[in-house]
Write an enzyme that holds these catalytic residues in place. Structure first.
Site, mmCIF file in Angstrom:
data_model
loop_
_atom_site.group_PDB
_atom_site.id
_atom_site.type_symbol
_atom_site.label_atom_id
_atom_site.label_comp_id
_atom_site.label_asym_id
_atom_site.label_seq_id
_atom_site.Cartn_x
_atom_site.Cartn_y
_atom_site.Cartn_z
ATOM 1 N N SER A 94 0.809 -1.213 0.000
ATOM 2 C CA SER A 94 0.000 0.000 0.000
ATOM 3 C C SER A 94 0.847 1.270 0.000
ATOM 4 O O SER A 94 1.685 1.474 -0.871
ATOM 5 C CB SER A 94 -0.966 -0.045 1.189
ATOM 6 N N ASP A 145 -2.174 5.597 -4.230
ATOM 7 C CA ASP A 145 -1.076 5.099 -3.397
ATOM 8 C C ASP A 145 -0.385 3.951 -4.126
ATOM 9 O O ASP A 145 -0.709 3.643 -5.273
ATOM 10 C CB ASP A 145 -1.568 4.701 -2.006
ATOM 11 N N ASP A 147 -0.375 0.709 -4.187
ATOM 12 C CA ASP A 147 -1.090 -0.407 -4.810
ATOM 13 C C ASP A 147 -2.435 0.021 -5.375
ATOM 14 O O ASP A 147 -3.238 -0.808 -5.778
ATOM 15 C CB ASP A 147 -1.252 -1.575 -3.840
ATOM 16 N N ASP A 189 -5.218 1.287 -4.146
ATOM 17 C CA ASP A 189 -6.532 1.072 -3.538
ATOM 18 C C ASP A 189 -7.046 2.336 -2.859
ATOM 19 O O ASP A 189 -8.138 2.344 -2.308
ATOM 20 C CB ASP A 189 -6.537 -0.124 -2.576
#
EC number: 5.4.2.10
Length: 450
Positions: free
Chosen positions: A101, A240, A242, A244
């Site tokens: 993340s 961000d 990743d 999400d």
């Protein structure tokens, strides 16, 4: 949470805490647990973000999956929610994402999705942990014909991109600035918004394995704020590592956080009669201004503990279709099973186009109250009992009386550290400082160890 699994999978410093050996075991044991009731050869999708440790951990994880007869479809670098989407729509047994993340490059993580596209429940994680802690590996070790097959599946990314484009509306040359955080969105965001017809300026699109989230992305939107103003863009969209999460920037360079994004999308859906039970699911950290805006619009809210995991649990339990966090996790359950920054971005630009309003106009309906958060070190045994201490309880009640409904106080223990978090919101920064400082003085005097 368990010994290995936190609120968002298994995380740690790559090659020190999250080692290739652990990744192999997670692949082997996790794959077995998630596919043991399959009647046909199980299929698992595996994706990763751009961290330098990603390929190392992917190789080990994939070896573990193959060793128990699972066919692995390697997706390459793509967003976490893309894995969830592909698992659900293509009938896979499970999905695994190697990402951490918004964390720095030295960290990494391994996150599992079940065949329904949702993150694993506590029971499944406990099964995997029991196998990890067993003295002996007693799982089957099939011979050659029973091993899994490895398939490169780059078309998975193209399918995800096409799906997101299908949920949007033509942008007809709208100027859009993107910040892909040198992360997973760097393989898709440009293509998605180009296909929608946007005129693009893109930063954070040159990952080198070490620069993911480094002074870019949703946790560092300052660079995007400048780019939006310099390029004359109508909107900036920061993801961000990743992808999400989404934090937006309006045409003036001002931040539009997760609370405002949820409000904009929620109001749009509510007006169309498409907001399930006319309710948005949020966490205790959402700003008081967000709550006041919802009250004004007659939109209901359900409040959970901090963490998108808990938001999703409440949405599934009660049948809601919109929820999220101030940090930019927005879950649109009609479209995907988890937070999806690029999906949220597509919906936000669609709303701008359909309403003819600028992002600043849409966001102006939420007045964000100044907020201050202070962490106080306390003994772990005391952080859960803080609200039972008479002096602490009394000072919180006194401050809430002084607020007279025009502010908010939240005192809660950290879920992972020996900390008590004291947060206040009020109309002015002076009032916020007063409320937080007054409470923290009492907490430190009573139970603090600073």
């Amino acid at each position: 949470m368990g010994k290995y699994f936190g609120t968002d999978g298994v995380r740690g410093e790559a090659n020190l805490e999250l080692t290739p050996e652990l990744a192999f075991k997670l692949g082997r044991f996790g794959g077995y647990v998630l596919s043991q009731h399959e009647t046909e050869a199980p299929k698992v999708f595996v994706g990763r973000d751009t961290r330098i440790s990603g390929e190392m951990l992917e190789s080990a994880l994939v070896a573990g999956l193959l060793s128990v007869g699972i066919h692995v479809y390697k997706l390459g670098v793509l967003a976490t929610p893309a894995v969830a989407y592909l698992v659900e729509t293509e009938g896979a047994s499970a999905g695994v994402m190697i990402x951490a993340s918004h964390n720095p490059a030295l960290d990494n993580g391994i996150k599992f999705f079940g065949g329904d596209g949702f993150k694993l429940d506590d029971e499944k994680e406990a099964e995997i942990e029991a196998l990890l802690d067993a003295e002996e590996d007693t799982l089957p070790x099939p011979s050659a014909e029973g091993l899994g097959i490895l398939v490169d599946y780059p078309e998975g990314l193209r399918k995800y991109e096409g799906y997101l484009v299908s949920t949007g509306t033509p942008l007809d040359g709208m100027k859009v600035a993107l910040d892909t955080a040198n992360g997973a969105a760097s393989t898709s965001a440009r293509q998605i918004f180009a296909d929608l017809g946007a005129q693009l300026t893109v930063i954070g699109e040159t990952p080198d394995g070490l620069n993911i989230n480094l002074n870019v992305g949703s946790t560092h939107p300052e660079a995007l704020q400048e780019v939006v103003k310099e390029s004359g863009s109508a909107i900036g969209l920061a993801f961000d590592g990743d992808s999400d999460r989404l934090i937006a920037v309006d045409e003036n360079g001002d931040i539009v956080d997760g609370d405002k994004i949820m409000y904009i999308i929620g109001k749009y859906l509510s007006e169309k009669g498409q907001l399930a039970q006319n309710t948005i699911v949020t966490t205790v950290m959402s700003n008081l201004g967000f709550h006041k805006a919802l009250n004004r619009e007659g939109i209901n809210k359900a409040v959970t503990a901090v963490g998108d995991r808990y938001v999703v649990e409440e949405m599934r339990k009660s049948g809601y279709n919109l929820g999220g966090e101030q940090s930019g996790h927005v879950i649109l359950m009609d479209y995907n099973t988890t937070g999806d920054g690029q999906l949220s971005a597509v919906q936000l630009t669609k709303i701008m186009k359909e309403t003819g309003k600028s992002l600043s106009e849409l966001a102006a309906e939420v007045t964000i109250y100044p907020q201050k958060l202070v962490n106080i070190r306390v003994e772990n045994v005391m952080k859960e009992k803080a609200m039972e201490v008479p002096a602490i309880k009394a000072i919180i009640e006194k401050m809430e009386e002084e607020m007279a409904g025009n502010g908010r106080i939240l005192v809660r223990p950290s879920g992972t550290e020996p900390l008590l978090r004291v947060m206040a919101e009020a109309p002015t920064t002076e009032e916020v400082d007063y409320y937080v400082d007054t409470i923290t003085d009492v907490v430190r005097a009573e139970i603090g160890i600073d």
